[in-house]
Design a protein around this motif. Structure first.
Motif, PDB file in Angstrom:
ATOM      1  N   PRO A   1       0.782  -1.129  -0.102  1.00 38.46           N
ATOM      2  CA  PRO A   1      -0.569   0.212  -0.268  1.00 38.46           C
ATOM      3  C   PRO A   1       0.737   1.274   0.053  1.00 38.46           C
ATOM      4  O   PRO A   1       0.594   2.281  -0.674  1.00 38.46           O
ATOM      5  CB  PRO A   1      -0.618  -0.019   1.327  1.00 38.46           C
ATOM      6  N   TYR A   2       1.941   1.147   0.333  1.00 38.36           N
ATOM      7  CA  TYR A   2       2.557   2.930   0.990  1.00 38.36           C
ATOM      8  C   TYR A   2       3.434   2.953  -0.226  1.00 38.36           C
ATOM      9  O   TYR A   2       3.762   4.122  -1.168  1.00 38.36           O
ATOM     10  CB  TYR A   2       4.011   1.873   1.312  1.00 38.36           C
TER      11      TYR A   2
ATOM     12  N   GLN B   1       2.336   1.897  -3.191  1.00 40.66           N
ATOM     13  CA  GLN B   1       0.657   3.022  -4.649  1.00 40.66           C
ATOM     14  C   GLN B   1       0.624   3.608  -4.500  1.00 40.66           C
ATOM     15  O   GLN B   1       0.158   4.875  -4.984  1.00 40.66           O
ATOM     16  CB  GLN B   1      -0.556   1.726  -4.271  1.00 40.66           C
ATOM     17  N   ARG B   2       0.640   4.403  -2.590  1.00 44.61           N
ATOM     18  CA  ARG B   2       0.403   5.390  -2.559  1.00 44.61           C
ATOM     19  C   ARG B   2       1.980   6.546  -2.805  1.00 44.61           C
ATOM     20  O   ARG B   2       1.131   7.670  -3.435  1.00 44.61           O
ATOM     21  CB  ARG B   2       0.142   5.491  -0.660  1.00 44.61           C
TER      22      ARG B   2
ATOM     23  N   SER C   1       0.986   7.374  -6.458  1.00 43.76           N
ATOM     24  CA  SER C   1      -0.283   8.047  -6.513  1.00 43.76           C
ATOM     25  C   SER C   1       0.626   9.341  -6.098  1.00 43.76           C
ATOM     26  O   SER C   1       0.448  10.633  -7.177  1.00 43.76           O
ATOM     27  CB  SER C   1      -0.563   8.174  -5.821  1.00 43.76           C
ATOM     28  N   MET C   2       1.099   9.966  -5.691  1.00 47.36           N
ATOM     29  CA  MET C   2       2.549  11.438  -4.884  1.00 47.36           C
ATOM     30  C   MET C   2       2.999  11.802  -6.547  1.00 47.36           C
ATOM     31  O   MET C   2       3.206  12.830  -6.345  1.00 47.36           O
ATOM     32  CB  MET C   2       3.366  10.829  -4.050  1.00 47.36           C
TER      33      MET C   2
ATOM     34  N   THR D   1       6.790  10.459   2.127  1.00 48.77           N
ATOM     35  CA  THR D   1       5.761  11.861   2.589  1.00 48.77           C
ATOM     36  C   THR D   1       5.455  12.101   1.008  1.00 48.77           C
ATOM     37  O   THR D   1       6.859  11.851  -0.026  1.00 48.77           O
ATOM     38  CB  THR D   1       5.523  12.549   3.376  1.00 48.77           C
TER      39      THR D   1
END
Length: 86
Positions: free
Chosen positions: A13-14, A16-17, A20-21, A73
């Motif tokens: 999941p990290y 995929q995020r 997106s970022m 982040t």
């Protein structure tokens, strides 16, 4: 401009995020679109992933140098892309 290698896992999941970022940053700064980012899924391309020294995904290498490993982040990914722009 330096090339970026991004190591991921499909089920992460990290990752995929993070993907997106990266797209969000490219949308907001067209200069980032010029960076060559090669995405390596370590589950599908272990022969490439095994050549690099990392434990967590996503991991970013800029011009062969590891610059970030693990959950990221937006600011961390921006630093990766800024490093590639140097």
């Amino acid at each position: 401009m330096k090339p970026v290698l991004m190591f991921t896992l499909n089920a992460c999941p990290y990752c995929q995020r993070a993907l997106s970022m990266v797209e969000e940053l490219k949308e907001n700064n067209p200069e980032y679109r010029k960076i060559q980012i090669t995405i390596i899924d370590e589950g599908r391309q272990p022969e490439i992933a095994d050549k690099y020294d990392y434990f967590y995904v996503p991991t970013y290498y800029v011009d062969g140098v590891k610059v970030h490993e693990g959950a990221a982040t937006l600011d961390m990914i921006k630093k990766v892309l800024d490093t590639a722009m140097e």
